[in-house]
Scaffold this motif. Structure first.
Motif, PDB file in Angstrom:
ATOM      1  N   LEU A 191       0.944  -1.365  -0.037  1.00 34.67           N
ATOM      2  CA  LEU A 191      -0.019  -0.016  -0.092  1.00 34.67           C
ATOM      3  C   LEU A 191       0.898   1.284   0.032  1.00 34.67           C
ATOM      4  N   SER A 192       1.932   1.005   0.631  1.00 39.87           N
ATOM      5  CA  SER A 192       2.629   2.308   0.923  1.00 39.87           C
ATOM      6  C   SER A 192       3.685   2.605  -0.542  1.00 39.87           C
ATOM      7  N   GLU A 193       3.975   1.532  -1.031  1.00 44.83           N
ATOM      8  CA  GLU A 193       4.512   1.689  -2.608  1.00 44.83           C
ATOM      9  C   GLU A 193       3.523   2.056  -3.504  1.00 44.83           C
ATOM     10  N   ALA A 194       2.364   1.712  -3.524  1.00 44.59           N
ATOM     11  CA  ALA A 194       1.095   2.329  -4.363  1.00 44.59           C
ATOM     12  C   ALA A 194       0.868   3.822  -3.913  1.00 44.59           C
ATOM     13  N   THR A 195       0.879   4.018  -2.811  1.00 50.42           N
ATOM     14  CA  THR A 195       0.873   5.563  -2.379  1.00 50.42           C
ATOM     15  C   THR A 195       1.935   6.482  -2.955  1.00 50.42           C
ATOM     16  N   LYS A 196       3.081   5.961  -2.769  1.00 51.38           N
ATOM     17  CA  LYS A 196       4.022   6.812  -3.266  1.00 51.38           C
ATOM     18  C   LYS A 196       4.004   6.912  -4.910  1.00 51.38           C
ATOM     19  N   SER A 197       3.358   6.035  -5.529  1.00 53.18           N
ATOM     20  CA  SER A 197       3.468   6.339  -7.033  1.00 53.18           C
ATOM     21  C   SER A 197       2.283   6.973  -7.684  1.00 53.18           C
ATOM     22  N   GLN A 198       1.235   7.256  -6.577  1.00 54.04           N
ATOM     23  CA  GLN A 198       0.049   7.894  -7.036  1.00 54.04           C
ATOM     24  C   GLN A 198       0.382   9.294  -7.451  1.00 54.04           C
ATOM     25  N   GLY A 199      -0.207   9.775  -8.515  1.00 54.48           N
ATOM     26  CA  GLY A 199      -0.178  11.303  -8.884  1.00 54.48           C
ATOM     27  C   GLY A 199       1.398  11.703  -9.295  1.00 54.48           C
ATOM     28  N   LYS A 200       2.052  10.847  -9.881  1.00 52.86           N
ATOM     29  CA  LYS A 200       3.592  10.921  -9.973  1.00 52.86           C
ATOM     30  C   LYS A 200       4.039  12.195 -10.843  1.00 52.86           C
ATOM     31  N   VAL A 201       2.856  12.298 -12.148  1.00 57.32           N
ATOM     32  CA  VAL A 201       3.155  13.405 -13.124  1.00 57.32           C
ATOM     33  C   VAL A 201       2.732  14.546 -12.403  1.00 57.32           C
ATOM     34  N   LYS A 202       1.658  14.577 -11.578  1.00 62.02           N
ATOM     35  CA  LYS A 202       1.129  15.946 -11.111  1.00 62.02           C
ATOM     36  C   LYS A 202       2.283  16.478 -10.106  1.00 62.02           C
ATOM     37  N   VAL A 251      14.691  21.909   0.318  1.00 60.70           N
ATOM     38  CA  VAL A 251      15.891  21.378  -0.345  1.00 60.70           C
ATOM     39  C   VAL A 251      15.673  20.029  -0.474  1.00 60.70           C
ATOM     40  N   GLY A 252      15.033  19.474   0.368  1.00 61.42           N
ATOM     41  CA  GLY A 252      14.825  17.738   0.483  1.00 61.42           C
ATOM     42  C   GLY A 252      13.848  17.422  -0.343  1.00 61.42           C
ATOM     43  N   ASP A 253      12.747  18.288  -0.897  1.00 57.63           N
ATOM     44  CA  ASP A 253      11.623  17.985  -1.534  1.00 57.63           C
ATOM     45  C   ASP A 253      11.704  18.237  -2.901  1.00 57.63           C
ATOM     46  N   LEU A 254      12.666  19.293  -3.350  1.00 58.19           N
ATOM     47  CA  LEU A 254      12.490  19.735  -4.929  1.00 58.19           C
ATOM     48  C   LEU A 254      13.611  18.957  -5.601  1.00 58.19           C
ATOM     49  N   SER A 255      13.301  18.013  -6.496  1.00 61.10           N
ATOM     50  CA  SER A 255      14.463  17.447  -7.314  1.00 61.10           C
ATOM     51  C   SER A 255      14.533  18.135  -8.671  1.00 61.10           C
ATOM     52  N   PHE A 256      13.648  19.026  -8.661  1.00 63.57           N
ATOM     53  CA  PHE A 256      13.693  19.829 -10.215  1.00 63.57           C
ATOM     54  C   PHE A 256      14.061  21.511  -9.985  1.00 63.57           C
ATOM     55  N   MET A 257      14.574  21.550  -8.689  1.00 63.58           N
ATOM     56  CA  MET A 257      14.748  23.314  -8.668  1.00 63.58           C
ATOM     57  C   MET A 257      16.107  23.379  -9.465  1.00 63.58           C
ATOM     58  N   SER A 258      16.973  22.163 -10.041  1.00 62.78           N
ATOM     59  CA  SER A 258      18.005  22.593 -10.649  1.00 62.78           C
ATOM     60  C   SER A 258      17.740  22.931 -12.142  1.00 62.78           C
ATOM     61  N   ALA A 259      16.445  22.981 -12.489  1.00 65.93           N
ATOM     62  CA  ALA A 259      16.354  23.362 -13.525  1.00 65.93           C
ATOM     63  C   ALA A 259      15.926  24.874 -13.840  1.00 65.93           C
ATOM     64  N   SER A 260      15.817  25.615 -12.585  1.00 63.57           N
ATOM     65  CA  SER A 260      15.630  26.892 -12.755  1.00 63.57           C
ATOM     66  C   SER A 260      16.670  27.945 -13.315  1.00 63.57           C
ATOM     67  N   GLY A 261      17.966  27.503 -13.152  1.00 62.29           N
ATOM     68  CA  GLY A 261      18.969  28.523 -13.726  1.00 62.29           C
ATOM     69  C   GLY A 261      18.740  28.460 -15.237  1.00 62.29           C
ATOM     70  N   ILE A 311       5.471  15.678 -10.350  1.00 62.19           N
ATOM     71  CA  ILE A 311       6.420  16.411 -10.958  1.00 62.19           C
ATOM     72  C   ILE A 311       6.353  17.731 -11.433  1.00 62.19           C
ATOM     73  N   ILE A 312       5.210  17.915 -12.033  1.00 63.38           N
ATOM     74  CA  ILE A 312       4.667  19.390 -12.635  1.00 63.38           C
ATOM     75  C   ILE A 312       4.816  20.427 -11.264  1.00 63.38           C
ATOM     76  N   VAL A 313       4.128  19.990 -10.335  1.00 65.70           N
ATOM     77  CA  VAL A 313       4.019  21.063  -8.975  1.00 65.70           C
ATOM     78  C   VAL A 313       5.584  21.220  -8.370  1.00 65.70           C
ATOM     79  N   CYS A 314       6.429  20.268  -8.242  1.00 66.98           N
ATOM     80  CA  CYS A 314       7.691  20.326  -7.954  1.00 66.98           C
ATOM     81  C   CYS A 314       8.534  20.992  -8.881  1.00 66.98           C
ATOM     82  N   TRP A 315       8.290  20.857 -10.128  1.00 66.73           N
ATOM     83  CA  TRP A 315       9.081  21.608 -11.094  1.00 66.73           C
ATOM     84  C   TRP A 315       8.598  23.190 -10.884  1.00 66.73           C
ATOM     85  N   PHE A 316       7.551  23.538 -10.692  1.00 67.36           N
ATOM     86  CA  PHE A 316       7.155  25.063 -10.415  1.00 67.36           C
ATOM     87  C   PHE A 316       7.720  25.415  -9.033  1.00 67.36           C
TER      88      PHE A 316
END
Length: 405
Positions: A8-19, A138-148, A21-26
């Motif tokens: 159940l935990s693994e399924a929870t982690k994989s839910q809404g992955k695309v969403k 800093v631990g939540d955003l894997s896409f902050m590197s795209a900012s520059g 990614i988009i939110v973390c990207w912003f």
């Protein structure tokens, strides 16, 4: 039953992955776009304030406020509500970026010491906002590197759009700042109403709360989850102190400090003021900044490939401080080389900065519980900001012997 809970935990982690990614990207873009905006519109500020060394002065103004705020937050990290901290940071980013826009509109792009001081005030606010957001995220955003890279791309587009028009440089900057302000506003909305409700965020917030973290309760409450943490739990007694974390991770702190001392002693001041005139003309510094940001982005994703990720503590220390050999390379290239060699060096500076930063941040938290990882993240960001401040200060040494010093 335990197996089904794990599934159940693994399924929870994989839910809404695309969403997610988009939110973390912003959110990642918003966490750094103000800092990168200040760097990428340097060409305009050099036109308006030619005698005030904008690239060097503004970064130097920014850093003390970021360092002091980060030091206070790191010292009190276990008592600070992460949700309120991050939302305050994004609001301050938004208002400060809007302030830069309004100063320019209100003064019709005129120079002068009064306007320059006003810009410095908002840049100082960027520093305070940066400490609130980066230390908390800093631990939540894997896409902050795209900012520059994205900020540089946006700057190139807005510069090109008005390049041939009357007062085109200023128009491009105003459009750029307006877009940046809007992005910061979107980040406030995303963090306040969307981020905490993402399944993967709820999973890790609940996991952190179960390990004794008290800073995530407001995010869990916003997601409709009420987790109580006993303030006198056994985990508090077992948790490593800040002093113990620093002693155990001193080499990682030194790595990050060394990375950013070197990078900021060259970027952006040296690139704007010490690289001479070349065929690209007014585009030269903007292109150099863009090349650094693009290769920094590439470097941050290379460690995702396991076989080429550097995890040796000794190897990381050697690699980080070996980069100081780039200083004579930049000196002789600026003096004798052409723009092709300078672009190559800047690209190498960027890719090594991104690669080594991510390697350190991926390896350092391993083996620690969530509250300790939170504390360690704040400490490492503090050393990053300390390295940036020292690098910005050392960047002035390039000016020795020059008439404009």
């Amino acid at each position: 039953m335990m197996a089904s809970d794990s599934q159940l935990s693994e399924a929870t982690k994989s839910q809404g992955k695309v969403k997610a990614i988009i939110v973390c990207w912003f959110l990642g873009l918003g966490s750094l776009i103000s800092w990168n905006s200040m760097l990428t519109i340097g060409d305009y500020y050099y036109q308006v304030f030619p005698k005030y060394h904008p690239a060097r002065v503004l970064t130097l103004v920014y850093q003390p406020f970021a360092n002091v705020a980060m030091a206070i937050l790191a010292y009190n990290e276990s008592k600070i509500d992460t949700r309120k901290r991050v939302i305050f940071g994004y609001i301050l980013f938004c208002l400060s970026t809007l302030g830069l826009l309004l100063i320019d509109v209100g003064t019709s792009g005129k120079g002068g010491i009064g306007n320059y001081i006003g810009i410095c005030v908002f840049v100082a606010a960027f520093g305070v906002a940066d400490a609130h957001v980066q230390g908390g995220m800093v631990g939540d955003l894997s896409f902050m590197s795209a900012s520059g890279a994205l900020t540089s791309g946006l700057r190139l587009i807005t510069k090109a759009a008005f390049d041939k028009t009357n007062n085109g440089l200023r128009k491009g900057v105003l459009l750029f700042l307006a877009i940046s302000t809007f992005i910061e506003f979107v980040c406030i909305f995303f963090y306040a109403f969307v981020f905490a409700k993402l399944p993967i965020v709820k999973y890790f917030r609940k996991k952190a709360a179960s390990e004794g973290s008290k800073t995530v309760s407001a995010d869990l409450a916003a997601a409709g989850i009420h987790a109580s943490v006993d303030g006198t739990s056994k985990d508090d007694d077992e948790r490593l102190s800040v002093k113990q974390l620093i002693c155990q991770c001193a080499d990682y702190a030194a790595d990050l400090f060394g990375i950013y001392v070197l990078t900021l002693s060259i970027f952006p001041g040296f690139l704007y003021e010490n690289t001479g005139e070349h065929q690209l003309g007014s585009w030269y510094a903007v292109v150099l900044i863009a090349m650094y940001n693009v290769w920094d982005l590439v470097g941050r994703y290379i460690p995702l490939i396991q076989p080429i990720r550097l995890e040796s503590r000794k190897g990381l220390l050697i690699a980080c401080f070996a980069r100081f050999l780039l200083i004579p390379c930049f000196y002789f290239t600026a003096k004798y080389g052409d723009q092709g060699w300078m672009i190559f060096l800047v690209s190498f500076l960027g890719i090594t900065n991104g690669y080594l930063t991510v390697c350190v941040l991926m390896v350092a938290p391993k083996g620690y519980k969530a509250p300790e990882q939170n504390a360690l993240g704040n400490l490492l960001v503090l050393f990053i900001l300390g390295g940036i401040f020292c690098g910005v200060a050392l960047d002035w040494l390039w000016m020795i012997g020059k008439e404009s010093f």
